[in-house]
Design a protein around this motif. Structure first.
Motif, PDB file in Angstrom:
ATOM      1  N   MET A   1      29.237  37.340  25.648  1.00  0.00           N
ATOM      2  CA  MET A   1      29.059  38.211  26.810  1.00  0.00           C
ATOM      3  C   MET A   1      28.332  39.485  26.417  1.00  0.00           C
ATOM      4  N   GLU A   2      28.707  40.071  25.267  1.00  0.00           N
ATOM      5  CA  GLU A   2      28.072  41.310  24.820  1.00  0.00           C
ATOM      6  C   GLU A   2      26.595  41.107  24.493  1.00  0.00           C
ATOM      7  N   ARG A   3      26.235  39.898  24.063  1.00  0.00           N
ATOM      8  CA  ARG A   3      24.849  39.631  23.659  1.00  0.00           C
ATOM      9  C   ARG A   3      24.011  39.010  24.775  1.00  0.00           C
ATOM     10  N   SER A   4      24.584  38.853  25.954  1.00  0.00           N
ATOM     11  CA  SER A   4      23.861  38.210  27.054  1.00  0.00           C
ATOM     12  C   SER A   4      23.171  39.244  27.928  1.00  0.00           C
ATOM     13  N   GLY A   5      21.962  38.881  28.379  1.00  0.00           N
ATOM     14  CA  GLY A   5      21.193  39.794  29.217  1.00  0.00           C
ATOM     15  C   GLY A   5      21.729  39.892  30.630  1.00  0.00           C
ATOM     16  N   ASP A   6      22.265  38.776  31.145  1.00  0.00           N
ATOM     17  CA  ASP A   6      22.876  38.776  32.470  1.00  0.00           C
ATOM     18  C   ASP A   6      23.893  37.633  32.516  1.00  0.00           C
ATOM     19  N   LEU A   7      24.561  37.490  33.647  1.00  0.00           N
ATOM     20  CA  LEU A   7      25.609  36.478  33.759  1.00  0.00           C
ATOM     21  C   LEU A   7      25.056  35.057  33.641  1.00  0.00           C
ATOM     22  N   ALA A   8      23.881  34.839  34.208  1.00  0.00           N
ATOM     23  CA  ALA A   8      23.280  33.512  34.123  1.00  0.00           C
ATOM     24  C   ALA A   8      22.990  33.140  32.673  1.00  0.00           C
ATOM     25  N   ASP A   9      22.528  34.104  31.906  1.00  0.00           N
ATOM     26  CA  ASP A   9      22.275  33.890  30.486  1.00  0.00           C
ATOM     27  C   ASP A   9      23.578  33.546  29.765  1.00  0.00           C
ATOM     28  N   MET A  92      38.650  30.752  31.007  1.00  0.00           N
ATOM     29  CA  MET A  92      38.610  31.999  30.247  1.00  0.00           C
ATOM     30  C   MET A  92      37.177  32.535  30.143  1.00  0.00           C
ATOM     31  N   TYR A  93      36.208  31.643  30.067  1.00  0.00           N
ATOM     32  CA  TYR A  93      34.805  32.088  30.103  1.00  0.00           C
ATOM     33  C   TYR A  93      34.515  32.826  31.408  1.00  0.00           C
ATOM     34  N   VAL A  94      35.005  32.250  32.511  1.00  0.00           N
ATOM     35  CA  VAL A  94      34.806  32.887  33.814  1.00  0.00           C
ATOM     36  C   VAL A  94      35.475  34.257  33.833  1.00  0.00           C
ATOM     37  N   ALA A  95      36.702  34.317  33.300  1.00  0.00           N
ATOM     38  CA  ALA A  95      37.440  35.577  33.300  1.00  0.00           C
ATOM     39  C   ALA A  95      36.718  36.647  32.477  1.00  0.00           C
ATOM     40  N   VAL A  96      36.260  36.277  31.284  1.00  0.00           N
ATOM     41  CA  VAL A  96      35.622  37.276  30.420  1.00  0.00           C
ATOM     42  C   VAL A  96      34.257  37.686  30.978  1.00  0.00           C
ATOM     43  N   SER A  97      33.634  36.804  31.766  1.00  0.00           N
ATOM     44  CA  SER A  97      32.333  37.162  32.346  1.00  0.00           C
ATOM     45  C   SER A  97      32.460  38.322  33.327  1.00  0.00           C
ATOM     46  N   LEU A  98      33.653  38.546  33.882  1.00  0.00           N
ATOM     47  CA  LEU A  98      33.853  39.665  34.789  1.00  0.00           C
ATOM     48  C   LEU A  98      33.667  41.006  34.081  1.00  0.00           C
ATOM     49  N   LEU A  99      33.834  40.996  32.759  1.00  0.00           N
ATOM     50  CA  LEU A  99      33.644  42.226  31.985  1.00  0.00           C
ATOM     51  C   LEU A  99      32.175  42.606  31.868  1.00  0.00           C
ATOM     52  N   PHE A 100      31.301  41.688  32.250  1.00  0.00           N
ATOM     53  CA  PHE A 100      29.860  41.960  32.132  1.00  0.00           C
ATOM     54  C   PHE A 100      29.458  43.226  32.890  1.00  0.00           C
ATOM     55  N   PHE A 101      30.110  43.456  34.013  1.00  0.00           N
ATOM     56  CA  PHE A 101      29.725  44.575  34.866  1.00  0.00           C
ATOM     57  C   PHE A 101      30.128  45.927  34.298  1.00  0.00           C
ATOM     58  N   ILE A 102      30.997  45.907  33.283  1.00  0.00           N
ATOM     59  CA  ILE A 102      31.418  47.178  32.672  1.00  0.00           C
ATOM     60  C   ILE A 102      31.164  47.183  31.166  1.00  0.00           C
ATOM     61  N   LYS A 103      30.376  46.216  30.674  1.00  0.00           N
ATOM     62  CA  LYS A 103      30.264  46.054  29.226  1.00  0.00           C
ATOM     63  C   LYS A 103      29.572  47.234  28.540  1.00  0.00           C
ATOM     64  N   SER A 104      28.819  48.039  29.293  1.00  0.00           N
ATOM     65  CA  SER A 104      28.162  49.199  28.688  1.00  0.00           C
ATOM     66  C   SER A 104      29.155  50.306  28.355  1.00  0.00           C
ATOM     67  N   ARG A 106      32.414  50.693  26.553  1.00  0.00           N
ATOM     68  CA  ARG A 106      33.321  49.983  25.660  1.00  0.00           C
ATOM     69  C   ARG A 106      34.781  50.364  25.896  1.00  0.00           C
ATOM     70  N   LYS A 107      35.039  51.636  26.166  1.00  0.00           N
ATOM     71  CA  LYS A 107      36.415  52.076  26.396  1.00  0.00           C
ATOM     72  C   LYS A 107      36.992  51.433  27.650  1.00  0.00           C
ATOM     73  N   LEU A 108      36.147  51.298  28.669  1.00  0.00           N
ATOM     74  CA  LEU A 108      36.607  50.677  29.908  1.00  0.00           C
ATOM     75  C   LEU A 108      36.892  49.186  29.688  1.00  0.00           C
ATOM     76  N   VAL A 109      36.068  48.545  28.877  1.00  0.00           N
ATOM     77  CA  VAL A 109      36.292  47.129  28.542  1.00  0.00           C
ATOM     78  C   VAL A 109      37.632  46.968  27.827  1.00  0.00           C
ATOM     79  N   MET A 110      37.890  47.832  26.842  1.00  0.00           N
ATOM     80  CA  MET A 110      39.147  47.761  26.105  1.00  0.00           C
ATOM     81  C   MET A 110      40.343  48.010  27.019  1.00  0.00           C
ATOM     82  N   LEU A 111      40.193  48.938  27.950  1.00  0.00           N
ATOM     83  CA  LEU A 111      41.270  49.227  28.896  1.00  0.00           C
ATOM     84  C   LEU A 111      41.541  48.021  29.786  1.00  0.00           C
ATOM     85  N   ALA A 112      40.476  47.394  30.289  1.00  0.00           N
ATOM     86  CA  ALA A 112      40.630  46.224  31.155  1.00  0.00           C
ATOM     87  C   ALA A 112      41.315  45.085  30.408  1.00  0.00           C
TER      88      ALA A 112
END
Length: 294
Positions: A1-9, A92-104, A106-112
């Motif tokens: 997820m961190e290395r993907s350009g968008d959700l489709a990728d 779980m892939y679907v669940a973690v993909s939701l973090l894509f919208f906040i992946k920039s 990092r603190k918010l990702v860790m909190l989620a």
């Protein structure tokens, strides 16, 4: 997820990792099925033979058996029982993909991830009996029990546990193991499990072990291949030879590892090279462009 350009990728990469090798093992199962088939209905006229591949490629409608195959084995209702975890994995892939919208952030990702972990841990440890009574139509309560470990592992990845120095990894492993062993027999054992086991497992994986740490660089990543070939190999060995437990463990492991080696080099690695094609990302962008213009 961190290395993907968008959700489709992201989803395209997950599809390439999961489905090509899965499709091949399903095809081989159907092709080699007649060698272990015992049923009055001719093999090709058995409806379960025709539905086995499409049902299992759908992953949320798994078909474990073909009547007539391994019917006299101890696990007579499953050709490849290991596949039961794949729907959970993809969920779980679907669940973690939701973090894509906040992946920039990092603190918010860790909190989620922390919130998800605490919620799932509470459900799994303190509401276990109630969860078993729930009636999921697609998945069952294993989604909670497995999800808590996925959330824990994701949280450890987000805090960059792999960046901890080798000496501290060893210390963390020893302390976690000691606390886990101490918890055995106590009422808080379940809580220790969801708290300490993820740390223990990941620390073991990160611990540098001579001759093992770099083995994938030389032979490839055999993990998925062993996973999808292990069960049918064991079933076949039991069908033909009725092996004892120890003989079955070592023989099936060697055969599964060889099949996994072939799977990695002939199927999985070549499939992963197709990431640059990005048909799903391209389609995704075209649809998004049409929507924005309308």
């Amino acid at each position: 997820m961190e290395r993907s350009g968008d959700l489709a990728d992201f989803y395209w990469k997950r599809i390439l990792r999961l489905f090509p090798a899965l499709a091949v093992v399903l095809i081989l199962t159907v092709v080699l099925g007649p060698f272990v088939y015992e049923n009055d209905t001719p093999y090709l006229l058995n409806k379960a033979v025709r539905t086995y591949i499409p049902n299992n490629l759908r992953i949320y409608r798994l078909q474990y058996d073909i009547p007539g195959i391994f019917d006299n084995n101890p696990h007579k209702s499953a050709i490849n029982g290991s596949l039961w975890t794949i729907p959970f994995e993809f969920t779980m892939y679907v669940a973690v993909s939701l973090l894509f919208f906040i992946k920039s952030n990092r603190k918010l990702v860790m909190l989620a991830l922390l919130v998800a972990y605490l919620l799932l841990a509470k459900l799994d440890v303190f509401n276990f009996t109630e969860i078993q009574k729930w009636n999921f139509k697609v998945l069952d309560w294993y989604l909670i029990e497995l999800g808590v470990y996925f959330a824990a592992g994701s949280l450890l990845a987000a805090v960059r546990i792999a960046d901890i120095s080798k000496q501290y990894i060893g210390v963390l492993l020893i302390l976690s193991l000691a606390m886990f062993v101490f918890s055995t027999g106590h009422r808080f054992f379940s809580l220790a499990g969801v708290t300490l086991l993820p740390v223990i497992i990941i620390c073991i994986g990160l611990l540098p072990v001579y001759g093992i740490s770099n083995v994938t660089k030389h032979i490839g990543d055999l993990s998925y291949g062993i996973y999808i070939y292990g069960f049918p190999v064991q079933q076949t060995l039991v069908y033909y030879f009725g092996m004892s437990h120890l003989n079955l463990i070592f023989t099936s492991l060697m055969i599964s590892a060889m099949l996994a080696y072939l799977s990695w080099h002939l199927i999985e690695a070549p499939a992963l090279k197709l990431k640059s094609l990005k048909p799903i990302p391209i389609l995704f962008r075209k649809v998004r462009g049409l929507i924005s213009r309308s």
